[in-house]
Design an enzyme around this catalytic site. Structure first.
Site, PDB file in Angstrom:
ATOM      1  N   GLU A 115      73.149  88.502  70.657  1.00 25.87           N
ATOM      2  CA  GLU A 115      72.642  87.495  71.580  1.00 25.87           C
ATOM      3  C   GLU A 115      71.870  86.462  70.774  1.00 25.87           C
ATOM      4  O   GLU A 115      71.200  86.802  69.786  1.00 25.87           O
ATOM      5  CB  GLU A 115      71.729  88.114  72.637  1.00 25.87           C
ATOM      6  CG  GLU A 115      71.160  87.074  73.607  1.00 25.87           C
ATOM      7  CD  GLU A 115      70.436  87.682  74.796  1.00 25.87           C
ATOM      8  OE1 GLU A 115      70.092  86.925  75.715  1.00 25.87           O
ATOM      9  OE2 GLU A 115      70.214  88.907  74.803  1.00 25.87           O
ATOM     10  N   GLU A 143      73.104  92.789  83.275  1.00 20.60           N
ATOM     11  CA  GLU A 143      71.868  93.301  83.878  1.00 20.60           C
ATOM     12  C   GLU A 143      71.652  92.789  85.301  1.00 20.60           C
ATOM     13  O   GLU A 143      70.523  92.601  85.739  1.00 20.60           O
ATOM     14  CB  GLU A 143      70.649  92.984  83.002  1.00 20.60           C
ATOM     15  CG  GLU A 143      70.526  93.882  81.791  1.00 20.60           C
ATOM     16  CD  GLU A 143      69.156  93.809  81.118  1.00 20.60           C
ATOM     17  OE1 GLU A 143      68.362  92.914  81.452  1.00 20.60           O
ATOM     18  OE2 GLU A 143      68.895  94.649  80.248  1.00 20.60           O
TER      19      GLU A 143
END
Length: 659
Positions: free
Chosen positions: A49, A379
């Site tokens: 990320e 998420e």
């Protein structure tokens, strides 16, 4: 100390079985011919990320910050200087809406300027890492409204001394945009260099995409990635690489979400957006953190191919971050998001006769990337996620039934959110459920049995993000110490023991810049010139390099080893090399000696023992001591089907025994 530990281990293995049992009556039994499950080739992977300056200022090797003047403050990273600069000589103009991807450029007016009279200084990403003797490639897009200007390019060390310079004389005199490049070599090494541009002459010139790259990029690709950081990934031999996140997939709101189509094509046509880690943490603000997308989806796929990893892209599911804005796309407006997923599969796998396959081919990769895995959402949680996921799943499976979908189990490994999602996803017969755990070292040790009683059929598990938190989640005081790494190793023996349920796992986050991080802990730390692996990195590497192909039963006192006598263990067979791989994690401060008994196989007389150990559970690696906690390997003697094996204090030991 480590040499002494290995000597003790080797000596212990030379002892007769009866002497060893006299020292410790615990017997570890292994059945090598009883396979309890297969280990997926992609079992241990990496999660990338763009956090902690992971991309811009990290693996993307561009040295110029805000090269196209698109930050919220257009001259952030730049300083206008020079004795003859007057108000209005340097102006940032905006040509939107005609050029929405790259609207801004700099208009410079110079009047009989000599070197030092009018210029721009760029500070780089916490400075520029410059290496003596290395070639640097400078490029710029320009348009001359009034010809007569040439550019002096200089690299300055921290004392302002020139350590590399060249001159670029624009070769095109008309009023169209052109790109021109020039190269030069550095005469010194400097971790915090800056780049000075002096404009000499008399004229008006427009400047955009002012860029500087080192020549030693990964695979020497122009405009490519930082080689030492990518080599750290390659050395892990990961089975997959998950990209581009993470929370940046969602964005603070949907306007800031990651849109893969805006990250491909010529770099000057890729639309910059703010990085959501720019403002997320008050304790670590990063107002100069943006995503230029010089590292985009094409480069991610290419990277996966380079290091032999399966690509695992994650796409926005029509939901922004639920911790921030919780913004949603109405269900009847979700189709463009679904179409992006379908188009991505075509971009990755379609031939040049397809629209998006041709885009990939035109970028220089005619062959498909052979995408097999795709994540929908990151998420995300709640019924709003499930109802959107069902629409994505139907559309993707109808057109591409062979694509395995990764679905979110939310932010936590337990609780109401997790229980709801786990039930709903299993009812949907989800391919893979992505579980995340950022918890204390104690949690990881206590949960080594987590998957022992999971259903053996149906949905598989992706341990998509995990890292032991030595302080608390998102605390700047978390450390990549040996206790954290050791607890992760203990937990990972449980993942491996249940590899028929857990098909993939990856530590997170991956990279952190020593001067530009927002989140700790992290697997690999860097500055502008160096990179090093944490103790956690070496745990991940040892599991990946010693993965095996099948799980075999390993027992002590007729039970799996998950905390008894402070020991955690797993065993696997490597069908390619015909080796038994035993992993022992001793979380106590005392050495432990066990008798290993192979019930149905005869071992070779020698084996390889690799030990990752430190007597200091608070020990860390650093730029100054990058291998304070690092593995050591020795050849050892195996006297027979029963042999002693010692687990040093606070250690991960891996024994490879040829059968």
């Amino acid at each position: 100390m480590r040499k002494k530990v290995l000597q003790v281990l080797a000596l212990g293995l030379l002892l007769s079985p009866c002497v060893a049992e006299a020292q410790n009556r615990n017997v570890i039994t292994v059945k090598t011919k009883t396979v309890s499950g297969k280990i997926a080739p992609a079992m241990w992977g990496v999660f990338f990320e763009d956090i902690n300056m992971g991309a811009d200022g990290g693996i993307y090797a561009e040295l110029v910050k805000n090269r196209s003047f698109e930050f919220f403050k257009p001259l952030m990273g730049w300083t206008v200087n020079g004795a003859k600069v007057k108000e209005g000589d340097f102006l940032v103009l905006n040509r939107a809406p005609e050029h929405t991807a790259n609207p801004r450029f700099l208009k410079a007016t110079v009047r009989n300027a000599a070197q030092g009279d009018a210029g721009l200084l760029n500070e780089g990403f916490r400075g520029m890492g410059i290496k003596q003797g290395l070639r640097y490639d400078f490029s710029v897009m320009y348009r001359q409204q009034q010809p007569g200007v040439k550019l002096h390019v200089q690299l300055l060390n921290s004392n302002g001394k020139v350590i590399g310079d060249t001159i670029l004389i624009p070769s095109q005199q008309n009023s169209e945009w052109h790109k021109q490049a020039v190269s030069f070599h550095a005469s010194g090494t400097e971790p915090k260099a800056k780049m000075q541009l002096w404009l000499e002459g008399n004229g008006i010139i427009d400047l955009d995409m002012i860029s500087l790259f080192p020549a030693d990029t990964w695979k020497n690709r122009p405009g490519g990635m930082r080689a030492d950081m990518i080599q750290m990934l390659a050395d892990l031999k990961p089975g997959f690489i998950r990209f581009p996140g993470g929370c940046i997939v969602e964005g603070f709101d949907l306007s800031q979400r990651y849109q893969w189509k805006k990250t491909i094509g010529p770099v000057e046509e890729r639309q910059l957006i703010i990085n959501r880690w720019n403002f997320e943490f008050a304790h670590r603000p990063a107002p100069d953190y943006f995503q230029t997308f010089g590292l985009g989806f094409f480069e991610y796929f290419q990277l996966a191919e380079d290091i032999g990893a399966e690509p695992l892209p994650i796409l926005n599911c029509g939901m922004a971050c639920q911790f921030n804005s919780a913004e949603l796309v109405p269900l009847d407006e979700l189709q463009p998001y679904i179409q992006d997923a379908l188009d991505l599969i075509e971009f990755a796998n379609g031939d040049a006769a397809t629209h998006w396959g041709k885009v990939r081919a035109d970028m220089g990769h005619p062959a498909p990337f052979n995408l097999k895995l795709l994540g929908v959402g990151n998420e995300n949680w709640g019924p709003q996620y499930i109802e959107r996921l069902k629409l994505f799943t139907k559309a993707i499976k109808d057109k591409y039934p062979g694509i395995q979908l990764v679905n979110s189990a939310g932010t936590d490994p337990d609780g109401e959110r997790f229980d709801y999602l786990n039930k709903e996803l299993r009812n949907m017969q989800a391919d893979i459920i992505d579980e995340h755990y950022y918890r204390s070292p104690q949690w990881f040790m206590q949960n080594a049995r987590r998957y022992d009683n999971y259903p053996r059929r149906g949905s598989k598990v992706f341990a998509g993000e995990y890292a032991a938190q030595t302080d608390k989640i998102a605390s700047p005081h978390n450390k990549n110490n040996w206790l954290a790494a050791l607890s992760e190793a203990a937990f990972m023996t449980g993942l491996e023991r249940n590899a028929d349920v857990v098909t993939m796992a990856s530590y997170a986050p991956l990279f952190a810049h020593a001067d530009g991080w927002q989140w700790t802990p992290d697997l690999i730390w860097v500055d502008n010139l160096q990179s090093y692996g944490t103790p956690n990195y070496y745990v991940q590497q040892l599991f990946s390099l010693n993965k095996g192909t099948a799980i075999v039963p390993l027992r002590m006192n007729n039970d799996v080893i998950a905390g008894q006598d402070s020991l955690y263990a797993s065993a696997a067979l490597d069908g390619k090399t015909n080796e038994l791989i035993i992993k022992l994690v001793n979380v106590s401060g005392k050495p432990k000696t066990y008798t290993v008994e192979l019930e149905d196989a005869k071992p070779a007389k020698q084996a390889k023992l690799t030990v990752l150990q430190s007597d200091n559970v608070n020990g860390v690696n650093s730029l100054e001591q990058p291998k304070q906690v690092a593995p050591k390997t020795a050849e050892i003697i195996i006297p027979g089907k029963r042999f002693p094996l010692e687990a040093a204090p606070y250690s991960l030991s891996i024994c490879r025994v040829r059968l």
